[in-house]
Motif scaffolding. Structure first.
Motif, PDB file in Angstrom:
ATOM      1  N   LEU A 538       0.823  -1.205   0.000  1.00 18.29           N
ATOM      2  CA  LEU A 538       0.000   0.000   0.000  1.00 18.29           C
ATOM      3  C   LEU A 538       0.861   1.261   0.000  1.00 18.29           C
ATOM      4  N   ALA A 539       1.923   1.240   0.796  1.00 14.96           N
ATOM      5  CA  ALA A 539       2.800   2.411   0.857  1.00 14.96           C
ATOM      6  C   ALA A 539       3.481   2.652  -0.480  1.00 14.96           C
ATOM      7  N   ARG A 540       3.934   1.579  -1.128  1.00  9.96           N
ATOM      8  CA  ARG A 540       4.605   1.735  -2.421  1.00  9.96           C
ATOM      9  C   ARG A 540       3.624   2.215  -3.495  1.00  9.96           C
ATOM     10  N   ALA A 541       2.360   1.808  -3.377  1.00  4.40           N
ATOM     11  CA  ALA A 541       1.364   2.296  -4.332  1.00  4.40           C
ATOM     12  C   ALA A 541       1.201   3.806  -4.197  1.00  4.40           C
ATOM     13  N   PHE A 542       1.308   4.299  -2.969  1.00  2.00           N
ATOM     14  CA  PHE A 542       1.213   5.743  -2.752  1.00  2.00           C
ATOM     15  C   PHE A 542       2.456   6.464  -3.273  1.00  2.00           C
ATOM     16  N   THR A 543       3.635   5.965  -2.930  1.00  2.00           N
ATOM     17  CA  THR A 543       4.872   6.664  -3.299  1.00  2.00           C
ATOM     18  C   THR A 543       5.194   6.527  -4.781  1.00  2.00           C
ATOM     19  N   LYS A 544       4.505   5.635  -5.473  1.00  7.76           N
ATOM     20  CA  LYS A 544       4.749   5.488  -6.912  1.00  7.76           C
ATOM     21  C   LYS A 544       4.471   6.793  -7.648  1.00  7.76           C
ATOM     22  N   ARG A 545       3.562   7.600  -7.078  1.00  6.90           N
ATOM     23  CA  ARG A 545       3.186   8.863  -7.728  1.00  6.90           C
ATOM     24  C   ARG A 545       4.151  10.004  -7.394  1.00  6.90           C
ATOM     25  N   ILE A 546       5.090   9.745  -6.520  1.00  9.41           N
ATOM     26  CA  ILE A 546       5.998  10.803  -6.074  1.00  9.41           C
ATOM     27  C   ILE A 546       7.137  10.973  -7.072  1.00  9.41           C
ATOM     28  N   ASP A 547       7.410  12.212  -7.428  1.00 12.56           N
ATOM     29  CA  ASP A 547       8.552  12.526  -8.280  1.00 12.56           C
ATOM     30  C   ASP A 547       9.776  12.654  -7.377  1.00 12.56           C
ATOM     31  N   ALA A 548      10.637  11.651  -7.443  1.00 12.43           N
ATOM     32  CA  ALA A 548      11.820  11.629  -6.579  1.00 12.43           C
ATOM     33  C   ALA A 548      13.087  11.991  -7.354  1.00 12.43           C
ATOM     34  N   SER A 549      12.925  12.674  -8.489  1.00  8.36           N
ATOM     35  CA  SER A 549      14.094  13.010  -9.303  1.00  8.36           C
ATOM     36  C   SER A 549      14.981  14.044  -8.621  1.00  8.36           C
ATOM     37  N   VAL A 550      14.405  14.831  -7.713  1.00 10.23           N
ATOM     38  CA  VAL A 550      15.189  15.827  -6.975  1.00 10.23           C
ATOM     39  C   VAL A 550      15.263  15.390  -5.518  1.00 10.23           C
ATOM     40  N   ALA A 551      16.449  14.995  -5.100  1.00 11.61           N
ATOM     41  CA  ALA A 551      16.611  14.516  -3.726  1.00 11.61           C
ATOM     42  C   ALA A 551      16.616  15.658  -2.732  1.00 11.61           C
ATOM     43  N   ALA A 552      17.086  16.839  -3.168  1.00 11.95           N
ATOM     44  CA  ALA A 552      17.159  17.973  -2.261  1.00 11.95           C
ATOM     45  C   ALA A 552      17.210  19.261  -3.062  1.00 11.95           C
ATOM     46  N   ARG A 553      16.869  20.352  -2.404  1.00 10.61           N
ATOM     47  CA  ARG A 553      16.938  21.684  -3.011  1.00 10.61           C
ATOM     48  C   ARG A 553      17.878  22.544  -2.181  1.00 10.61           C
ATOM     49  N   LEU A 554      18.712  23.302  -2.891  1.00  9.20           N
ATOM     50  CA  LEU A 554      19.611  24.232  -2.226  1.00  9.20           C
ATOM     51  C   LEU A 554      19.038  25.630  -2.408  1.00  9.20           C
ATOM     52  N   TYR A 555      18.447  26.141  -1.322  1.00 10.67           N
ATOM     53  CA  TYR A 555      17.868  27.475  -1.376  1.00 10.67           C
ATOM     54  C   TYR A 555      18.982  28.507  -1.144  1.00 10.67           C
ATOM     55  N   ILE A 556      19.111  29.456  -2.090  1.00  8.48           N
ATOM     56  CA  ILE A 556      20.117  30.512  -2.021  1.00  8.48           C
ATOM     57  C   ILE A 556      19.410  31.821  -1.669  1.00  8.48           C
ATOM     58  N   ASN A 557      19.821  32.477  -0.585  1.00  8.20           N
ATOM     59  CA  ASN A 557      19.155  33.677  -0.101  1.00  8.20           C
ATOM     60  C   ASN A 557      19.708  34.917  -0.800  1.00  8.20           C
ATOM     61  N   LEU A 558      18.964  35.458  -1.721  1.00 13.20           N
ATOM     62  CA  LEU A 558      19.421  36.625  -2.473  1.00 13.20           C
ATOM     63  C   LEU A 558      19.452  37.891  -1.628  1.00 13.20           C
ATOM     64  N   ASP A 559      18.855  37.874  -0.429  1.00 16.85           N
ATOM     65  CA  ASP A 559      18.902  39.030   0.466  1.00 16.85           C
ATOM     66  C   ASP A 559      20.110  38.971   1.404  1.00 16.85           C
ATOM     67  N   ASN A 560      20.882  37.901   1.344  1.00 11.81           N
ATOM     68  CA  ASN A 560      22.021  37.745   2.247  1.00 11.81           C
ATOM     69  C   ASN A 560      23.242  38.494   1.718  1.00 11.81           C
ATOM     70  N   PRO A 561      23.945  39.284   2.532  1.00 12.86           N
ATOM     71  CA  PRO A 561      25.105  40.060   2.071  1.00 12.86           C
ATOM     72  C   PRO A 561      26.206  39.206   1.459  1.00 12.86           C
ATOM     73  N   ALA A 562      26.460  38.032   2.013  1.00 13.95           N
ATOM     74  CA  ALA A 562      27.520  37.183   1.481  1.00 13.95           C
ATOM     75  C   ALA A 562      27.172  36.697   0.076  1.00 13.95           C
ATOM     76  N   ILE A 563      25.916  36.286  -0.124  1.00 10.04           N
ATOM     77  CA  ILE A 563      25.486  35.825  -1.444  1.00 10.04           C
ATOM     78  C   ILE A 563      25.497  36.987  -2.430  1.00 10.04           C
TER      79      ILE A 563
END
Length: 625
Positions: A538-563
């Motif tokens: 049942l769990a695999r039937a649910f997760t079959k619909r999940i797009d797992a092509s992106v394991a993680a996102r790197l959020y870059i803060n454009l308001d940060n002085p260093a960035i």
């Protein structure tokens, strides 16, 4: 051919006569074995049944003998050495005919007939099925009954049987009106003659009997329960009554110390009376320590009647009595009838009202309750609207900054909720932003907060979901070429997402996709070893619909002085100092909690070396000039 040759043969046939009724035969020995050996779950019930019969005998005498004015009395006498047990009463006794008709006839109890008359006082009769005396043969190898009836005080009769199937009745000298049962115990049940065992059994089963029960020169049920106590019209101070209730609860509670008590009085269709109490033992959300002892007409019928208490009240114990509840034949359980349903609804209502009263009138006890059972109360609040209204500002929520009242979580009209496990990126994020984050992996926290924010104008930000992340990291535009450049400098496979953070101090953060993580765990080869096959499918039937092509996102803060400085250097074509990138990459990993390393990420020791090198470069004389 005859004229009627084509007719149905049954057209003129005489209807067949109904078959003669036969009498069902009863194999008495087999039936007796089933009833005697398998009707009761424990041999201790035999003692209860015989005392119950003695109690009913006294009640019968009060109903039928106008001259009986003396106090009732039941005596239990044990001889451990001789392995005998005697139960004596001053009830109505039995005539010779009654010995044959009731004592020696299965299922033909006089108590049931007497209750059917509806006479005043008949409601105190306990017996119903006429099977109680049979229990004597479960524990005894010989049963002897000496009795004299109030109807013929000059006669005495003796019943004797070794197996219950065959018996003898003979005249004896008259004795005081009443009945005396002698049990010669079987070897397997000699322990029931022990004073210690008997005292415990009698104190448990007979605590609420109305007729005095004596054992070892002590009246076992001398003290009536608080709800029966009479004060001869004297007004009792509430504090005194509370102490009496607490003393009773402490005596009856076998596992925990009671914190406080809630009185149960008859209500609506339920005649139940008694006490519920809050246990002092700490519970977690799923702990279930419910226990309830039910007495019917003063005799313990079921001390595991937990289903009469709401399932959310895993911290409640209690004792009630009721004349409306109907026992099963073994008198060890309750029939699930209308009376049962009424009592269950009654107890739930009384419990909710009692908790509300406790919060308003007994602050110390209420504080202890919240300390011991906070998680259980969170779950309880989700089950009952009345409880939610009462508890919404009292319970505490587990957060990244400790356990806090719900109101303390509201910042700028928002409550932040982490759906990941403790120690995930959410803790790092909110520690950096100095905002408490509720731990949604704790029991009932997520459900409670979703209900809390409804119609309050408060926004629940669920970090780890697409909607929650979008609220924390507002999408921002950046040329594709610059996004690609940032990917080469700072990412190890994450999808780079330019954004503007709630707080400008944080330059970047890697956010794993929780749904992708779940899918990966379920599709792992060893998942079948950790989960049942049906649940896994049942769990695999649910997760079959999940797009797992992106394991993680790197959020870059454009308001940060260093960035901003990093991007400005790239836009102006200046050579980017290596130590600037090294510091940001090292910062990203250091901010990420253990266990969430990305595929392709360098070992932590290498990144720490980069960090050390960058600091050294910044401290070098050339850098300082």
């Amino acid at each position: 051919m005859n004229d009627h040759s084509s007719r149905d043969p049954g057209d003129d046939a005489t209807p067949p006569s109904a078959p003669a009724l036969q009498t069902t035969q009863v194999h008495l020995d087999g039936l007796f074995d089933v009833l005697a050996k398998h009707l009761y779950s424990t041999p201790v019930v035999a003692i209860r049944e015989l005392i119950q019969n003695a109690h009913d005998s006294i009640s019968r005498r009060r109903l039928e003998d106008p001259g009986f004015t003396e106090p009732g009395r039941i005596d239990v006498i044990a001889d451990d050495a001789a392995q005998t047990l005697i139960i004596r009463d001053n009830g109505s006794g039995l005539t010779e005919q009654e010995l044959h008709r009731f004592l020696a006839t299965l299922g033909n109890g006089y108590t049931r007939q007497l209750r059917a008359t509806g006479k005043e006082g008949s409601e105190e009769l306990i017996g119903l099925f006429g099977l109680g005396f049979l229990s004597a043969f479960v524990v005894a190898e010989q049963v002897l009954v000496n009795t004299t009836s109030y109807q013929s005080t000059g006669e005495g009769w003796r019943y004797l049987s070794t197996d219950g199937r065959r018996y003898a009745v003979q005249p004896i000298d008259a004795r005081p009106v009443g009945t005396e049962i002698h049990l010669a115990m079987r070897n397997d049940f000699n322990h029931l003659c022990s004073a210690g065992v008997l005292k415990k059994v009698l104190g448990r089963y007979c605590a609420l009997l109305r007729e005095p029960l004596w054992f070892d020169d002590e009246c076992v049920n001398a003290e009536p329960p608080p709800w029966r106590a009479t004060h001869d019209g004297v007004v009792v101070h509430p504090a005194v009554l509370q102490r009496q209730r607490m003393a009773f609860a402490t005596r009856m509670e076998r596992h925990f110390e009671p914190i406080c008590v809630i009185a149960i009085e008859p209500e609506g269709d339920s005649d139940a009376r008694g006490l519920l109490w809050v246990q002092d033992g700490a519970t977690y959300g799923t702990s279930d320590n419910r226990h309830l002892s039910v007495y019917v007409r003063g005799m313990l019928l079921d001390d595991e009647a937990r289903d009469l208490i709401p399932v959310w009240a895993g911290f409640i114990g209690g004792v009630i009595e009721s004349n409306a509840l109907t026992p099963t034949a073994s008198r060890e359980d309750l029939q699930r009838d209308d009376a049962y349903t009424a009592v269950r609804a009654h107890l739930k209502s009384a419990l909710i009202k009692g908790l509300a009263s406790l919060a308003q009138e007994q602050a110390p006890a209420w504080s202890r309750l919240l300390t011991r059972h906070n998680e259980a109360l969170l779950g309880a609040a989700l089950c009952e609207d009345e409880l939610f209204a009462m508890l919404q500002d009292a319970v505490r929520i587990s957060t990244s900054q400790g356990d806090l009242p719900v109101r303390s979580l509201i910042r700028d009209g928002r409550i932040h909720l982490s759906l990941g496990q403790s120690g995930g990126f959410e803790d790092v994020l909110f520690r950096a932003l100095q905002v408490p984050v509720a731990r949604g992996d704790r029991y009932a926290v997520a459900g409670f907060l979703r209900e809390y924010v409804r119609d309050r104008g408060v926004l629940l930000v669920e970090i780890g979901t697409a909607t929650g992340n979008a609220r924390m990291f507002r999408a921002a535009d950046l040329p594709k070429s610059e996004i690609a450049w940032l990917r080469t400098q700072l990412a190890w496979g994450e999808l780079v997402v330019p954004a503007r953070f709630v707080s400008p101090e944080l330059p970047l953060i890697a956010v794993p996709d929780r749904e992708a993580q779940l899918k990966a765990r379920l599709e792992a080869d060893d998942a079948s070893k950790r989960m049942a096959g049906a649940a896994l499918s049942l769990a695999r039937a649910f997760t079959k619909r999940i797009d797992a092509s992106v394991a993680a996102r790197l959020y870059i803060n454009l308001d940060n002085p260093a960035i901003q400085a990093l991007l400005q250097s790239h836009r102006e074509g200046r050579v980017l100092p290596a130590h600037a990138v090294a510091l940001l990459r090292s910062f990203k990993v250091i901010m990420a909690p253990g266990g969430e390393e990305l595929e392709g990420q360098p070992p932590l020791v290498d990144l720490l070396n980069d960090f050390n090198g960058a600091v050294a470069a910044l401290c070098a004389p050339t850098a300082q000039n």
